[in-house]
Design an enzyme around this catalytic site. Structure first.
Site, mmCIF file in Angstrom:
data_model
loop_
_atom_site.group_PDB
_atom_site.id
_atom_site.type_symbol
_atom_site.label_atom_id
_atom_site.label_comp_id
_atom_site.label_asym_id
_atom_site.label_seq_id
_atom_site.Cartn_x
_atom_site.Cartn_y
_atom_site.Cartn_z
ATOM 1 N N ASP A 15 52.720 33.137 -66.674
ATOM 2 C CA ASP A 15 53.496 32.467 -67.796
ATOM 3 C C ASP A 15 54.606 31.445 -67.167
ATOM 4 O O ASP A 15 55.044 31.799 -66.254
ATOM 5 C CB ASP A 15 53.995 33.615 -68.873
ATOM 6 C CG ASP A 15 54.211 32.828 -70.335
ATOM 7 O OD1 ASP A 15 53.630 31.891 -70.356
ATOM 8 O OD2 ASP A 15 54.924 33.459 -70.999
ATOM 9 N N HIS A 32 49.921 23.590 -65.410
ATOM 10 C CA HIS A 32 48.657 24.485 -65.149
ATOM 11 C C HIS A 32 48.219 24.260 -63.678
ATOM 12 O O HIS A 32 47.750 24.844 -62.920
ATOM 13 C CB HIS A 32 47.754 24.350 -66.227
ATOM 14 C CG HIS A 32 48.043 24.765 -67.565
ATOM 15 N ND1 HIS A 32 48.701 26.003 -67.761
ATOM 16 C CD2 HIS A 32 47.983 24.182 -68.694
ATOM 17 C CE1 HIS A 32 49.009 26.080 -69.151
ATOM 18 N NE2 HIS A 32 48.539 25.086 -69.641
ATOM 19 N N LEU A 126 39.368 41.680 -50.677
ATOM 20 C CA LEU A 126 40.339 41.711 -52.005
ATOM 21 C C LEU A 126 39.334 41.385 -53.389
ATOM 22 O O LEU A 126 38.572 40.276 -53.142
ATOM 23 C CB LEU A 126 41.149 40.508 -52.106
ATOM 24 C CG LEU A 126 41.981 40.347 -53.412
ATOM 25 C CD1 LEU A 126 43.040 41.547 -53.756
ATOM 26 C CD2 LEU A 126 42.873 39.143 -53.208
HETATM 27 C C1 FPP Z 1 50.532 30.209 -69.318
HETATM 28 O O1 FPP Z 1 51.537 29.305 -69.328
HETATM 29 C C2 FPP Z 1 49.430 29.742 -68.504
HETATM 30 C C3 FPP Z 1 48.242 29.819 -69.087
HETATM 31 C C4 FPP Z 1 47.824 29.883 -70.307
HETATM 32 C C5 FPP Z 1 46.954 29.005 -68.355
HETATM 33 C C6 FPP Z 1 46.878 29.708 -66.923
HETATM 34 C C7 FPP Z 1 45.910 28.870 -66.104
HETATM 35 C C8 FPP Z 1 46.006 28.430 -64.966
HETATM 36 C C9 FPP Z 1 46.996 28.802 -63.985
HETATM 37 C C10 FPP Z 1 44.841 27.763 -64.337
HETATM 38 C C11 FPP Z 1 43.436 28.172 -63.943
HETATM 39 C C12 FPP Z 1 43.498 29.614 -63.555
HETATM 40 C C13 FPP Z 1 42.980 29.809 -62.420
HETATM 41 C C14 FPP Z 1 42.738 31.445 -62.056
HETATM 42 C C15 FPP Z 1 42.426 29.224 -61.513
HETATM 43 P P1 FPP Z 1 51.973 28.670 -70.666
HETATM 44 O O2 FPP Z 1 51.114 27.577 -70.888
HETATM 45 O O3 FPP Z 1 51.813 29.785 -71.862
HETATM 46 O O4 FPP Z 1 53.517 28.189 -70.250
HETATM 47 P P2 FPP Z 1 54.688 28.304 -71.346
HETATM 48 O O5 FPP Z 1 55.084 29.612 -71.748
HETATM 49 O O6 FPP Z 1 55.784 27.840 -70.295
HETATM 50 O O7 FPP Z 1 54.396 27.198 -72.321
#
Ligand code: FPP
Length: 236
Positions: A15, A32, A126
């Site tokens: 997050d 992201h 892993l």
């Molecule tokens: C949460 O941060 C993150 C996500 C919902 C997306 C995670 C995706 C990636 C890291 C990219 C692709 C994944 C892989 C495994 C390669 P948020 O957007 O909720 O952040 P915020 O709370 O600050 O708004």
């Protein structure tokens, strides 16, 4: 020498990508993108510390509520990540698989997932599960339906059903339950992640935003875990 306890399975709620980007005046998708670099770092960290299993929460059943542009960006990043990183992950002995209802994921990303899964299927250094369109309740519902179907066909007796039978019907059947959950980004909740599997998990919350998680920060989580006494409901 003090014994260092290493979790066999670490789960991560990644997050804070959006906030990391907003703080710098960037679009959320830049956050992201930066977050995918941390995904690489997390895998390296696990290998360096002899962690056997890693589960990453990439996209939840609730994340479809985000704007179409953001959903598209996450799906594209996942695809890009899998195509670009699979050869190296394969060389490093990483086995990639996915949990969740992946049938709703765009076809182009599903192809990338299939490529990563097929290429790395014989590895065992892993084992990584990427949770994609995953929800803990959906996982339990899906397992319950499967068990109910088997019971209706007379293949199992509801009276003798065990907790192990339920675990074996979940998306995570080939992974042990997580020992350590790391949630970045300051929120202190589970957000519908592996509700059944987290029953006795140690939970590490950090204010650090996911893109800022580096090896030192992961090491702090591991050090914290090492000091925990796991009693599983008993007494020391
Ligand atoms: C949460 O941060 C993150 C996500 C919902 C997306 C995670 C995706 C990636 C890291 C990219 C692709 C994944 C892989 C495994 C390669 P948020 O957007 O909720 O952040 P915020 O709370 O600050 O708004």
């Amino acid at each position: 020498m003090e014994e260092k306890k290493i979790p066999a399975h670490i789960a991560m709620v990644m997050d804070g990508n959006g906030r990391w980007a907003s703080q710098r005046g960037f679009s959320r998708s830049i956050g992201h993108r930066k977050g995918t670099e941390t995904v690489r770092g997390a895998m390296e960290f696990c290998i360096d510390n002899s962690v056997d299993y890693l589960t990453l929460f990439a996209f939840s059943t609730e994340n479809w509520k985000r704007s179409a542009a953001e959903v598209d960006a996450i799906m594209s990043l996942l695809r890009e990540f899998l195509y670009s990183q699979t050869p190296e992950m394969n060389e490093n002995g990483i086995k990639i698989d996915f949990i969740g209802d992946t049938s709703r994921i765009p076809a182009s990303s599903q192809r990338a997932m299939e490529y990563a899964r097929e290429t790395t299927k014989n590895n065992d250094k892993l084992k990584v599960n990427i949770a994609c369109n995953y929800g803990g309740r959906a996982d339990i519902l899906y397992a319950t339906k499967e068990i109910a179907r088997r019971a209706a066909r007379g293949l199992i007796d509801p009276e003798t059903l065990t907790e192990e039978d339920i675990s074996a019907s979940l998306y995570t059947s080939d992974f042990p339950d997580p020992d350590l959950l790391i949630r970045t980004g300051a929120e202190k909740r589970i957000s519908n992640f592996m509700l059944w599997q987290l029953a006795y998990c140690e939970i590490y919350f950090t204010d650090t935003l996911w893109p800022d998680m580096d090896k030192e920060k992961f090491a702090e989580a591991l050090k914290w875990f090492s000091g925990r006494q796991r009693r599983y409901g008993g007494v020391k």
